[in-house]
Design an enzyme around this catalytic site. Structure first.
Site, short mmCIF file in Angstrom:
data_model
loop_
_atom_site.label_atom_id
_atom_site.label_comp_id
_atom_site.label_asym_id
_atom_site.label_seq_id
_atom_site.Cartn_x
_atom_site.Cartn_y
_atom_site.Cartn_z
N LYS A 159 0.85 -1.21 0.00
CA LYS A 159 0.00 0.00 0.00
C LYS A 159 0.88 1.25 0.00
CE LYS A 159 -0.29 -0.21 5.06
NZ LYS A 159 -1.08 -0.70 6.20
N TYR A 194 14.77 30.05 10.19
CA TYR A 194 13.54 30.76 10.55
C TYR A 194 13.42 30.91 12.06
CZ TYR A 194 11.64 30.45 5.81
OH TYR A 194 11.42 30.61 4.47
C1 PLP Z 1 -0.29 -1.67 6.90
C2 PLP Z 1 -0.87 -2.96 7.32
C3 PLP Z 1 -0.06 -4.11 7.42
C4 PLP Z 1 1.44 -4.07 7.34
O1 PLP Z 1 1.92 -3.62 8.59
P1 PLP Z 1 3.49 -3.56 8.92
O2 PLP Z 1 3.49 -3.13 10.34
O3 PLP Z 1 4.04 -2.53 8.01
O4 PLP Z 1 4.07 -4.89 8.68
C5 PLP Z 1 -0.69 -5.31 7.67
N1 PLP Z 1 -2.03 -5.38 7.83
C6 PLP Z 1 -2.83 -4.30 7.78
C7 PLP Z 1 -4.29 -4.45 7.99
C8 PLP Z 1 -2.27 -3.05 7.53
O5 PLP Z 1 -3.07 -1.96 7.51
#
Ligand code: PLP
Length: 385
Positions: A46, A267
């Site tokens: 993702k 800044y």
């Molecule tokens: C993002 C996500 C993962 C992966 O999690 P990691 O901690 O990056 O291994 C797995 N399952 C779900 C439902 C997620 O949203």
């Protein structure tokens, strides 16, 4: 061939070079397979594979044996289909928004059903299509984010016709505290998951993220879903990171100067030099994913020497104190390390008060990206012998 060189400095005038080691990615996938065996290992890709480019990352993982890929949104699933063979399954973690179901069904994309409403919508599409449609059924075991509640689970058990026409590939849930091995929340969620497994005896379990894989085999189920560990982030906050680093970030020096005691930097002048100080302005800022919370806190490195960030991080640049280096070491066009052997992704994230996930997914598009693949590099060198 230029892609095969991971060194920071190059002749292309890049403000920064993000080097992504596809060999390390492959090794991490294999290491997770070993760790999770006999469970199968999916890949969470993702958010464009946590910012590393899903279209580069997914085919490497496919070659390494991965056949199950998770994205968050339907819009992320289609481009991925274009770069994977048809035997790869693509799952959508957030499930489908109303209206997206038919397109997903036509494309063979598998939704995670997070509510009875999403289940009903998917069942209606299956019924209209006159065929079974695959899905993953997610239950909330204690995170209150996504998944059927306990009462929805009871409804479903009382009336299995609610999911008629749906081929439930996995019963799934997500761990809230898997990166903290001592958290009692893990065992609470595991107990709920075990009840679910008993309620759906014919379904396979999909439970563990990266952290969950390292908790214990009790969390593995049939399919584990790592994300961050593939990309080199630490799966557990309590133990040394067993994964190979995948990302390296080098940023170019724009300008150096020496200021006198009393000079203010950046800044709002939050930093005041208390002695003669050599400074370098480097070409990345918060718009390049280096959060403003690193102001007066984080560091860059050069040749193993720590160069503290002084003053506020700007949008496109920040200033580092280079007084620890021999004069003249850095100049326009030199590169300093932001993520690399001296400073891991997790160290940078800790200085920024955040997590590796947020750093990775924020790195953005302004760096030159350099995908290094030792396997391809090796085959090139063998061929040329
Ligand atoms: C993002 C996500 C993962 C992966 O999690 P990691 O901690 O990056 O291994 C797995 N399952 C779900 C439902 C997620 O949203």
């Amino acid at each position: 061939m230029r892609d095969q060189h991971g060194e920071g400095a190059d002749g292309e005038g890049a403000s920064g070079v993000l080097t992504i080691d596809l060999g390390a990615l492959r090794q991490n996938y294999r290491a997770l397979r070993e760790r999770a065996d006999p469970a199968d290992v999916a890949a969470v890709v993702k958010a464009n594979a946590y910012g590393l480019d899903a279209l580069r990352v997914a085919p490497i993982l496919y070659e390494a044996g991965c056949r199950n890929f998770f994205v968050a949104h339907l819009s992320e699933a289609r481009p991925l289909q274009g770069c994977l063979s048809r035997d790869a399954r693509i799952f959508v973690l957030n499930g489908l928004q109303p209206g997206g179901e038919c397109a997903a069904a036509d494309d063979g994309i598998v939704p995670v059903l997070n509510s009875l409403e999403q289940a009903r919508n998917w069942a209606a599409v299956a019924s209209n299509a006159g065929r079974e449609l695959p899905a993953v059924l997610q239950f909330d075991t204690g995170m209150s984010r996504l998944g059927l509640s306990e009462s929805e689970m009871a409804q479903l058990i009382a009336d299995p016709s609610l999911v008629r026409g749906i081929d439930i590939l996995f019963v799934m849930s997500h761990l809230a505290s898997a990166d903290e091995p001592d958290s009692l929340q893990n065992t609470e969620q595991l107990e709920r998951m075990e009840k679910l497994a008993a309620a759906f005896p014919s379904s396979s379990i999909c439970f563990a993220n990266s952290g969950g894989i390292f908790l214990s085999p009790a969390y593995h189920g049939v399919l584990v879903r790592p994300g961050i560990a593939l990309y080199g982030g630490a799966p557990s906050s309590a133990k040394p990171n067993p994964m190979q680093p995948v990302v390296r970030l080098d940023v170019a020096v724009v300008q150096t100067r020496t200021v006198q005691s009393g000079a203010r930097v950046g800044y709002s002048g939050t930093y005041t030099a208390n002695r003669e100080t050599s400074l370098a302005t480097i070409a990345a800022g918060y718009a390049d994913g280096l959060p403003r919370s690193l102001s007066d806190k984080g560091a860059a490195y050069y040749d193993g020497v720590r160069l503290p960030i002084v003053g506020r991080v700007s949008m496109d640049s920040m200033t580092v104190d280079i007084s620890a280096l021999p004069p003249g070491t850095l100049s326009l066009g030199s590169f300093v390390e932001i993520i690399g052997p001296n400073q891991t992704l997790d160290m940078l994230a800790a200085d920024a008060g955040t997590i590796s996930y947020e750093i990775l997914t924020s790195l953005g598009r302004r760096y030159r990206r350099c995908y290094v693949d030792p396997v391809i590099a090796d085959s090139h060198s063998t061929r040329s012998k």
